[in-house]
Design an enzyme around this catalytic site. Structure first.
Site, PDB file in Angstrom:
ATOM      1  N   HIS A 191      21.581 110.293  53.995  1.00 34.03           N
ATOM      2  CA  HIS A 191      22.608 109.599  53.219  1.00 34.03           C
ATOM      3  C   HIS A 191      23.039 108.369  54.010  1.00 34.03           C
ATOM      4  O   HIS A 191      23.191 108.437  55.233  1.00 34.03           O
ATOM      5  CB  HIS A 191      23.791 110.536  52.991  1.00 34.03           C
ATOM      6  CG  HIS A 191      24.972 109.857  52.391  1.00 34.03           C
ATOM      7  ND1 HIS A 191      24.858 109.061  51.263  1.00 34.03           N
ATOM      8  CD2 HIS A 191      26.284 109.825  52.738  1.00 34.03           C
ATOM      9  CE1 HIS A 191      26.055 108.581  50.959  1.00 34.03           C
ATOM     10  NE2 HIS A 191      26.929 109.027  51.840  1.00 34.03           N
ATOM     11  N   CYS A 224      28.412 112.514  47.539  1.00 35.75           N
ATOM     12  CA  CYS A 224      27.325 111.912  48.333  1.00 35.75           C
ATOM     13  C   CYS A 224      26.199 112.893  48.633  1.00 35.75           C
ATOM     14  O   CYS A 224      25.080 112.472  48.935  1.00 35.75           O
ATOM     15  CB  CYS A 224      27.874 111.326  49.631  1.00 35.75           C
ATOM     16  SG  CYS A 224      29.054 110.013  49.321  1.00 35.75           S
ATOM     17  N   ASN A 227      26.859 102.176  50.962  1.00 32.47           N
ATOM     18  CA  ASN A 227      26.896 103.598  50.605  1.00 32.47           C
ATOM     19  C   ASN A 227      26.863 103.712  49.079  1.00 32.47           C
ATOM     20  O   ASN A 227      27.821 103.339  48.412  1.00 32.47           O
ATOM     21  CB  ASN A 227      28.175 104.207  51.192  1.00 32.47           C
ATOM     22  CG  ASN A 227      28.310 105.688  50.903  1.00 32.47           C
ATOM     23  OD1 ASN A 227      27.613 106.237  50.052  1.00 32.47           O
ATOM     24  ND2 ASN A 227      29.224 106.336  51.592  1.00 32.47           N
TER      25      ASN A 227
HETATM   26  O1  UT7 Z   1      29.845 108.896  51.958  1.00 30.97           O
HETATM   27  C1  UT7 Z   1      30.659 109.954  52.299  1.00 30.97           C
HETATM   28  C2  UT7 Z   1      30.806 110.046  53.728  1.00 30.97           C
HETATM   29  N1  UT7 Z   1      31.543 108.899  54.223  1.00 30.97           N
HETATM   30  C3  UT7 Z   1      31.428 108.582  55.462  1.00 30.97           C
HETATM   31  O2  UT7 Z   1      30.647 109.200  56.133  1.00 30.97           O
HETATM   32  C4  UT7 Z   1      32.314 107.509  56.013  1.00 30.97           C
HETATM   33  C5  UT7 Z   1      32.646 107.863  57.413  1.00 30.97           C
HETATM   34  N2  UT7 Z   1      33.536 106.935  58.089  1.00 30.97           N
HETATM   35  C6  UT7 Z   1      33.143 105.711  58.504  1.00 30.97           C
HETATM   36  O3  UT7 Z   1      32.046 105.288  58.225  1.00 30.97           O
HETATM   37  C7  UT7 Z   1      34.096 104.929  59.380  1.00 30.97           C
HETATM   38  O4  UT7 Z   1      35.148 105.762  59.785  1.00 30.97           O
HETATM   39  C8  UT7 Z   1      34.674 103.673  58.672  1.00 30.97           C
HETATM   40  C9  UT7 Z   1      33.601 102.627  58.561  1.00 30.97           C
HETATM   41  C10 UT7 Z   1      35.224 104.039  57.313  1.00 30.97           C
HETATM   42  C11 UT7 Z   1      35.814 103.082  59.504  1.00 30.97           C
HETATM   43  O5  UT7 Z   1      35.377 102.790  60.817  1.00 30.97           O
HETATM   44  P1  UT7 Z   1      36.250 103.231  62.087  1.00 30.97           P
HETATM   45  O6  UT7 Z   1      35.579 102.712  63.269  1.00 30.97           O
HETATM   46  O7  UT7 Z   1      36.448 104.722  61.962  1.00 30.97           O
HETATM   47  O8  UT7 Z   1      37.573 102.435  61.855  1.00 30.97           O
HETATM   48  P2  UT7 Z   1      39.061 102.970  61.655  1.00 30.97           P
HETATM   49  O9  UT7 Z   1      39.216 103.588  60.316  1.00 30.97           O
HETATM   50  O10 UT7 Z   1      39.451 103.769  62.844  1.00 30.97           O
HETATM   51  O11 UT7 Z   1      39.851 101.593  61.664  1.00 30.97           O
HETATM   52  C12 UT7 Z   1      39.885 100.756  62.826  1.00 30.97           C
HETATM   53  C13 UT7 Z   1      40.706  99.509  62.507  1.00 30.97           C
HETATM   54  C14 UT7 Z   1      42.048  99.821  61.853  1.00 30.97           C
HETATM   55  O12 UT7 Z   1      43.000  98.940  62.370  1.00 30.97           O
HETATM   56  P3  UT7 Z   1      44.054  99.436  63.486  1.00 30.97           P
HETATM   57  O13 UT7 Z   1      44.804 100.558  62.853  1.00 30.97           O
HETATM   58  O14 UT7 Z   1      43.187  99.890  64.641  1.00 30.97           O
HETATM   59  O15 UT7 Z   1      44.844  98.226  63.749  1.00 30.97           O
HETATM   60  C15 UT7 Z   1      41.791  99.490  60.403  1.00 30.97           C
HETATM   61  O16 UT7 Z   1      42.961  99.092  59.718  1.00 30.97           O
HETATM   62  O17 UT7 Z   1      39.983  98.680  61.605  1.00 30.97           O
HETATM   63  C16 UT7 Z   1      40.833  98.315  60.505  1.00 30.97           C
HETATM   64  N3  UT7 Z   1      40.020  98.133  59.305  1.00 30.97           N
HETATM   65  C17 UT7 Z   1      39.437  96.971  58.980  1.00 30.97           C
HETATM   66  N4  UT7 Z   1      39.442  95.772  59.576  1.00 30.97           N
HETATM   67  C18 UT7 Z   1      38.728  94.789  58.987  1.00 30.97           C
HETATM   68  C19 UT7 Z   1      39.714  99.051  58.375  1.00 30.97           C
HETATM   69  N5  UT7 Z   1      38.925  98.518  57.424  1.00 30.97           N
HETATM   70  C20 UT7 Z   1      38.753  97.207  57.780  1.00 30.97           C
HETATM   71  C21 UT7 Z   1      38.035  96.146  57.216  1.00 30.97           C
HETATM   72  N6  UT7 Z   1      38.042  94.959  57.843  1.00 30.97           N
HETATM   73  N7  UT7 Z   1      37.323  96.284  56.070  1.00 30.97           N
END
Ligand code: UT7
Length: 321
Positions: A248, A113, A278
């Site tokens: 980004h 990225c 992204n």
């Molecule tokens: O490009 C390179 C750099 N990349 C980045 O900068 C990405 C950085 N990270 C992010 O943007 C965020 O961390 C994400 C968007 C990937 C995830 O958001 P989050 O608020 O950190 O969510 P999380 O991973 O803590 O997940 C929260 C909940 C989980 O459920 P439980 O364990 O709390 O029950 C996940 O299983 O959301 C669930 N979840 C989803 N639910 C519905 C994860 N993906 C999905 C989904 N739809 N697509």
């Protein structure tokens, strides 16, 4: 002083739009979750005949047109991608042949990225040392080809696309146009937080993207705020001088948090993550070209480019456009 001046930009997107509602049919997710956690509303996904090189070539042609330049004027192509058409040759050489400017320097840069920042810095160094005069710097990706479409934690986040700029070595005044300062970093200790579980030398397969999103998010906010401050040091400019931040596009919440840490209004940040998702190395030049074409970024503006991604790699670059 000799500086690398941005002469024009271009971008290209696949024909097919995939909305959050479309993805709801495929994995257990919702438009509400995706918009709230990421800001993404839709992404473009490559269809038949659309590859990293076709998107890169289209973006490059538009950048040349904006610069009012023939392809024959280009003697350097640096293309950032993590999704090349083939393991080798470099996708940059395919683009060179498509454009018909064969004979100059052409190679790919792999910094995921942050790839466009790494590619721009590489081209800038080569232009300022006289190895080349005019460069196409391209970020192009088809991440849809390395996504696990059954993994809701990653497949909703990415899209395909390409962006390009033409850089030209010019003798300019100190307050004139061009790239002013760049800082790049990498920390290979975090491989397991964002990687592809395949490759020619390990599995012999292409593999799929794997990410521990929450941890990447935490590192991104800290690293980006640090490198943005670092790049301003010694330039005589402060955050309040910046007209536009072109980041980004991984997550709208990262953009908000970074702007806050710099004390900048989100109104100064170019946001395209809602439309493009992204697109890895393509996201910075795609966002830049979008904002140039819609009239937000104007000649003379002070622009900060920044990115963070797999490796980890991250960096920022300050330019007068
Ligand atoms: O490009 C390179 C750099 N990349 C980045 O900068 C990405 C950085 N990270 C992010 O943007 C965020 O961390 C994400 C968007 C990937 C995830 O958001 P989050 O608020 O950190 O969510 P999380 O991973 O803590 O997940 C929260 C909940 C989980 O459920 P439980 O364990 O709390 O029950 C996940 O299983 O959301 C669930 N979840 C989803 N639910 C519905 C994860 N993906 C999905 C989904 N739809 N697509």
């Amino acid at each position: 002083m000799i500086r690398s001046v941005i002469r024009g930009s271009g971008s290209a997107l696949p024909a097919q739009v995939v909305t959050n509602a479309d993805l709801q049919e495929r994995v257990e997710t919702s438009d509400e979750w995706i918009v709230e956690r990421t800001g993404i509303r839709q992404r473009y996904i490559a269809g038949e005949g659309e590859t990293t090189s076709t998107l890169a070539t289209a973006a490059a042609r538009r950048a040349l047109e904006a610069a009012g330049m023939e392809a024959s004027a280009i003697d350097l192509i640096v293309l950032a991608t993590a999704t090349p058409d083939q393991t080798f040759p470099a996708t940059a050489t395919i683009v060179q042949d498509n454009l018909g400017c064969n004979g100059g320097i052409a190679f790919d840069v792999a910094a995921v990225c942050s790839g466009f920042l790494y590619a721009m810095a590489t081209a800038d160094s080569m232009l300022r040392t006289g190895m080349a005069k005019r460069a196409l710097v391209i970020g192009a990706e088809t991440f849809s080809k390395i996504l696990d479409w059954d993994d809701r934690t990653t497949c909703v986040l990415f899209g395909d696309g390409a962006g390009a700029i033409v850089l030209e070595a010019q003798d300019v005044a100190e307050d004139g146009p061009g790239l002013i300062a760049t800082r790049l970093h990498a920390d290979g200790a975090h491989n397991e937080l964002l990687y592809v579980d395949g490759g020619p030398s390990t599995t012999g397969t292409v593999g799929h993207l794997r990410m521990k999103g929450r941890e990447v998010f935490r590192h991104a906010v800290v690293n980006l705020a640090d490198v943005l401050k670092e790049v301003l040091e010694g330039t005589g400019y402060s955050a309040s001088d910046i007209d536009w931040v072109v980041p980004h596009q991984a997550n709208a919440r990262i953009l908000d948090a970074t702007a806050r840490k710099l004390g900048l209004s989100i109104d100064k940040v170019i946001v395209t993550v809602d439309q493009h998702a992204n697109t890895s190395a393509a996201s910075v030049p795609l966002a830049y070209d979008t904002a140039v074409r819609d009239g937000r970024i104007k000649p003379g503006d002070l622009v900060m480019f920044e990115a963070m991604g797999g490796g980890f790699t991250w960096g920022a670059s300050l330019a007068r456009v």
